[in-house]
Scaffold this motif. Sequence first.
Motif, PDB file in Angstrom:
ATOM      1  N   LYS A   1       0.827  -1.200   0.000  1.00  0.00           N
ATOM      2  CA  LYS A   1       0.000   0.000   0.000  1.00  0.00           C
ATOM      3  C   LYS A   1       0.868   1.258   0.000  1.00  0.00           C
ATOM      4  CE  LYS A   1      -3.837   2.164   2.454  1.00  0.00           C
ATOM      5  NZ  LYS A   1      -4.734   2.094   3.624  1.00  0.00           N
ATOM      6  N   ALA A   2       1.950   1.277   0.777  1.00  0.00           N
ATOM      7  CA  ALA A   2       2.850   2.435   0.834  1.00  0.00           C
ATOM      8  C   ALA A   2       3.540   2.661  -0.511  1.00  0.00           C
ATOM      9  CB  ALA A   2       3.888   2.236   1.937  1.00  0.00           C
ATOM     10  N   LEU A   3       3.963   1.563  -1.160  1.00  0.00           N
ATOM     11  CA  LEU A   3       4.621   1.678  -2.459  1.00  0.00           C
ATOM     12  C   LEU A   3       3.648   2.187  -3.514  1.00  0.00           C
ATOM     13  CD1 LEU A   3       7.348   1.188  -3.781  1.00  0.00           C
ATOM     14  CD2 LEU A   3       6.638  -1.143  -4.315  1.00  0.00           C
ATOM     15  N   LEU A   4       2.398   1.718  -3.439  1.00  0.00           N
ATOM     16  CA  LEU A   4       1.364   2.182  -4.354  1.00  0.00           C
ATOM     17  C   LEU A   4       1.083   3.664  -4.143  1.00  0.00           C
ATOM     18  CD1 LEU A   4      -0.746   1.350  -6.509  1.00  0.00           C
ATOM     19  CD2 LEU A   4      -2.323   0.868  -4.649  1.00  0.00           C
ATOM     20  N   GLU A   5       1.152   4.112  -2.890  1.00  0.00           N
ATOM     21  CA  GLU A   5       0.928   5.521  -2.564  1.00  0.00           C
ATOM     22  C   GLU A   5       2.027   6.399  -3.167  1.00  0.00           C
ATOM     23  OE1 GLU A   5       0.134   6.054   1.551  1.00  0.00           O
ATOM     24  OE2 GLU A   5       0.463   8.220   1.476  1.00  0.00           O
ATOM     25  N   LEU A   6       3.269   5.934  -3.123  1.00  0.00           N
ATOM     26  CA  LEU A   6       4.377   6.688  -3.726  1.00  0.00           C
ATOM     27  C   LEU A   6       4.201   6.804  -5.231  1.00  0.00           C
ATOM     28  CD1 LEU A   6       7.467   5.271  -1.781  1.00  0.00           C
ATOM     29  CD2 LEU A   6       6.285   7.439  -1.423  1.00  0.00           C
ATOM     30  N   ARG A   7       3.675   5.745  -5.854  1.00  0.00           N
ATOM     31  CA  ARG A   7       3.397   5.801  -7.297  1.00  0.00           C
ATOM     32  C   ARG A   7       2.282   6.801  -7.585  1.00  0.00           C
ATOM     33  NH1 ARG A   7       1.832   0.114  -9.231  1.00  0.00           N
ATOM     34  NH2 ARG A   7       1.537   1.283 -11.171  1.00  0.00           N
ATOM     35  N   LYS A   8       1.250   6.802  -6.741  1.00  0.00           N
ATOM     36  CA  LYS A   8       0.098   7.675  -6.942  1.00  0.00           C
ATOM     37  C   LYS A   8       0.501   9.141  -6.946  1.00  0.00           C
ATOM     38  CE  LYS A   8      -4.337   8.909  -4.840  1.00  0.00           C
ATOM     39  NZ  LYS A   8      -5.266   8.651  -3.718  1.00  0.00           N
ATOM     40  N   TYR A   9       1.476   9.521  -6.081  1.00  0.00           N
ATOM     41  CA  TYR A   9       1.877  10.917  -5.989  1.00  0.00           C
ATOM     42  C   TYR A   9       3.200  11.182  -6.713  1.00  0.00           C
ATOM     43  CZ  TYR A   9      -1.913  11.400  -2.683  1.00  0.00           C
ATOM     44  OH  TYR A   9      -3.158  11.427  -2.108  1.00  0.00           O
ATOM     45  N   ASN A  10       3.562  10.279  -7.665  1.00  0.00           N
ATOM     46  CA  ASN A  10       4.667  10.497  -8.612  1.00  0.00           C
ATOM     47  C   ASN A  10       6.045  10.545  -7.969  1.00  0.00           C
ATOM     48  OD1 ASN A  10       3.033  10.695 -11.016  1.00  0.00           O
ATOM     49  ND2 ASN A  10       2.367  12.694 -10.265  1.00  0.00           N
ATOM     50  N   TYR A  11       6.219   9.861  -6.814  1.00  0.00           N
ATOM     51  CA  TYR A  11       7.559   9.722  -6.249  1.00  0.00           C
ATOM     52  C   TYR A  11       8.273   8.512  -6.845  1.00  0.00           C
ATOM     53  CZ  TYR A  11       6.697  13.329  -2.787  1.00  0.00           C
ATOM     54  OH  TYR A  11       6.454  14.528  -2.175  1.00  0.00           O
ATOM     55  N   CYS A  12       7.546   7.652  -7.502  1.00  0.00           N
ATOM     56  CA  CYS A  12       8.180   6.568  -8.237  1.00  0.00           C
ATOM     57  C   CYS A  12       7.250   6.124  -9.363  1.00  0.00           C
ATOM     58  CB  CYS A  12       8.563   5.394  -7.324  1.00  0.00           C
ATOM     59  SG  CYS A  12       7.180   4.392  -6.781  1.00  0.00           S
ATOM     60  N   HIS A  13       7.847   5.486 -10.376  1.00  0.00           N
ATOM     61  CA  HIS A  13       7.092   4.996 -11.527  1.00  0.00           C
ATOM     62  C   HIS A  13       7.476   3.544 -11.777  1.00  0.00           C
ATOM     63  CE1 HIS A  13       5.507   8.940 -12.548  1.00  0.00           C
ATOM     64  NE2 HIS A  13       6.720   9.430 -12.370  1.00  0.00           N
ATOM     65  N   LEU A  14       6.492   2.759 -12.165  1.00  0.00           N
ATOM     66  CA  LEU A  14       6.687   1.328 -12.382  1.00  0.00           C
ATOM     67  C   LEU A  14       6.705   1.030 -13.869  1.00  0.00           C
ATOM     68  CD1 LEU A  14       6.830  -1.630 -11.464  1.00  0.00           C
ATOM     69  CD2 LEU A  14       4.335  -1.598 -11.258  1.00  0.00           C
ATOM     70  N   PHE A  15       7.684   0.218 -14.298  1.00  0.00           N
ATOM     71  CA  PHE A  15       7.798  -0.173 -15.695  1.00  0.00           C
ATOM     72  C   PHE A  15       7.921  -1.691 -15.792  1.00  0.00           C
ATOM     73  CE2 PHE A  15       8.506   4.053 -17.439  1.00  0.00           C
ATOM     74  CZ  PHE A  15       8.949   4.748 -16.336  1.00  0.00           C
ATOM     75  N   GLU A  16       7.465  -2.237 -16.908  1.00  0.00           N
ATOM     76  CA  GLU A  16       7.608  -3.662 -17.185  1.00  0.00           C
ATOM     77  C   GLU A  16       8.371  -3.862 -18.483  1.00  0.00           C
ATOM     78  OE1 GLU A  16       3.641  -5.637 -15.095  1.00  0.00           O
ATOM     79  OE2 GLU A  16       3.875  -5.669 -17.270  1.00  0.00           O
ATOM     80  N   ILE A  17       9.240  -4.843 -18.493  1.00  0.00           N
ATOM     81  CA  ILE A  17       9.952  -5.211 -19.713  1.00  0.00           C
ATOM     82  C   ILE A  17       9.306  -6.488 -20.242  1.00  0.00           C
ATOM     83  CG2 ILE A  17      12.157  -5.925 -20.703  1.00  0.00           C
ATOM     84  CD1 ILE A  17      13.564  -4.287 -18.580  1.00  0.00           C
ATOM     85  N   ARG A  18       8.873  -6.455 -21.487  1.00  0.00           N
ATOM     86  CA  ARG A  18       8.212  -7.607 -22.106  1.00  0.00           C
ATOM     87  C   ARG A  18       8.890  -7.952 -23.435  1.00  0.00           C
ATOM     88  NH1 ARG A  18       3.213  -9.027 -20.096  1.00  0.00           N
ATOM     89  NH2 ARG A  18       2.411  -7.672 -18.429  1.00  0.00           N
ATOM     90  N   LYS A  19       8.798  -9.209 -23.759  1.00  0.00           N
ATOM     91  CA  LYS A  19       9.346  -9.674 -25.026  1.00  0.00           C
ATOM     92  C   LYS A  19       8.324 -10.614 -25.670  1.00  0.00           C
ATOM     93  CE  LYS A  19      13.349 -12.023 -27.081  1.00  0.00           C
ATOM     94  NZ  LYS A  19      14.654 -12.662 -26.815  1.00  0.00           N
ATOM     95  N   GLY A  20       7.869 -10.211 -26.865  1.00  0.00           N
ATOM     96  CA  GLY A  20       6.849 -11.010 -27.546  1.00  0.00           C
ATOM     97  C   GLY A  20       5.567 -11.119 -26.751  1.00  0.00           C
ATOM     98  N   GLY A  21       5.243 -10.072 -25.963  1.00  0.00           N
ATOM     99  CA  GLY A  21       4.035 -10.076 -25.152  1.00  0.00           C
ATOM    100  C   GLY A  21       4.191 -10.773 -23.821  1.00  0.00           C
ATOM    101  N   LYS A  22       5.345 -11.390 -23.549  1.00  0.00           N
ATOM    102  CA  LYS A  22       5.565 -12.107 -22.294  1.00  0.00           C
ATOM    103  C   LYS A  22       6.332 -11.229 -21.303  1.00  0.00           C
ATOM    104  CE  LYS A  22       5.562 -16.778 -24.253  1.00  0.00           C
ATOM    105  NZ  LYS A  22       6.310 -18.053 -24.376  1.00  0.00           N
ATOM    106  N   TYR A  23       5.917 -11.310 -20.068  1.00  0.00           N
ATOM    107  CA  TYR A  23       6.552 -10.525 -18.999  1.00  0.00           C
ATOM    108  C   TYR A  23       7.958 -11.052 -18.716  1.00  0.00           C
ATOM    109  CZ  TYR A  23       7.653  -9.184 -14.189  1.00  0.00           C
ATOM    110  OH  TYR A  23       8.284  -8.735 -13.064  1.00  0.00           O
ATOM    111  N   ILE A  24       8.950 -10.144 -18.681  1.00  0.00           N
ATOM    112  CA  ILE A  24      10.343 -10.512 -18.395  1.00  0.00           C
ATOM    113  C   ILE A  24      10.763 -10.005 -17.015  1.00  0.00           C
ATOM    114  CG2 ILE A  24      12.749 -10.331 -19.138  1.00  0.00           C
ATOM    115  CD1 ILE A  24      10.991 -11.922 -21.066  1.00  0.00           C
ATOM    116  N   GLU A  25      10.568  -8.723 -16.780  1.00  0.00           N
ATOM    117  CA  GLU A  25      11.033  -8.105 -15.531  1.00  0.00           C
ATOM    118  C   GLU A  25      10.303  -6.794 -15.306  1.00  0.00           C
ATOM    119  OE1 GLU A  25      15.097  -6.993 -15.649  1.00  0.00           O
ATOM    120  OE2 GLU A  25      15.324  -6.712 -13.484  1.00  0.00           O
ATOM    121  N   LYS A  26      10.226  -6.360 -14.064  1.00  0.00           N
ATOM    122  CA  LYS A  26       9.687  -5.048 -13.753  1.00  0.00           C
ATOM    123  C   LYS A  26      10.710  -4.274 -12.930  1.00  0.00           C
ATOM    124  CE  LYS A  26       6.040  -6.345 -11.489  1.00  0.00           C
ATOM    125  NZ  LYS A  26       4.804  -6.338 -10.666  1.00  0.00           N
TER     126      LYS A  26
END
Length: 349
Positions: free
Chosen positions: A64-89
């Motif tokens: 919940k705390a990490l989600l709150e930091l994302r909500k107020y732009n203190y961090c951003h989440l990215f995903e790396i995908r290859k061929g539509g498959k999840y590799i890493e975040k």
Amino acid sequence: MAIIKVLKRENPYVQIDKTGIDDPNLSWEATGLLTYLVGRPNNWKINIAHLSSVKKNKETSTRKALLELRKYNYCHLFEIRKGGKYIEKFYLVFEVPTQYDEISSNMDVELKEGEKIFYVKVKKERNSNNLPEVENQLMVENIENKGVLPNVEKPKMVKPKVENQALINKELLNNNRMNKEKNHEYDFEEKDDDLRKIEKLFKEFGIDFSIKHKIKIKELLQKNSVDFLISHFKKQYEILKKKENVKSIAAVMSKHLFQGTCEVDSSFLLKKEQENQLQLQKEEKEMKQLNNALQVFLTLPMEKQEAIESEILKKRKEINPQIKKISTFLFHKMIVSDIEILLAKEKLI
């Protein structure tokens, strides 16, 4: 899962911008997590289970705390995908709120063949009923994905049968009457002194304290202290005295009293507006100076630019030079004030 930080210190102390610490939008949990993450080494790999073991907060609270930091732009989440498959975040963590638009056009992350980066947005809350939070909440990830609470069947209420129902109703009626009498007695005894104080003030203002006035003041005294009301009425009277177009202060104050409105001090608002304008002009001037410095800096030969950057980084060891690989724009934004000082010393601006 990797956390990529903006700041890094080589000593056991952590220097952090106090914007996040003073941000009233953040909870204590989110503020503490932000401080902890800023103090980690660069590219420090973590997972939620590990974060939950560091402090007493469990996994739900940590998510919940990490989600709150994302909500107020203190961090951003990215995903790396290859061929539509999840590799890493991975996360990008910032000391101050940073919009995604500021880094999206300058992302410079090494990817393998066929890999692509996707930005993960924070889903909007769907709890439109403003239900209170409870201690045993659903997992944060389930709330984020579903946004609904489980349906609970409403139990059927059965009215118990009693003997002599008429007698009970009579007793209830008598109790209600007694309560009303007590409330009536309270209104006229406990509030009489407060009512007389306001009546005296209204007479000083030249306002006829009618029955209608008394009823309205009694309602206000149920929710406000007499001192607050007296202070409020005095301020209203002073504001109306300064207005040339007011023919009857008593009539206007009575109108505001019955309608639940009040007068506004226009001179105060004008002063605040002028102060805001001056502050805005000052900020625009400073921003223009910084932009001019950055424009001059970017016209210099590449060797000169690198020399200036190197000199700044020696003085400001808390800045992580690796951020330039992620976003050149963000890197220059962090050191632009230092660039301006050096260019001024060399008389280039």
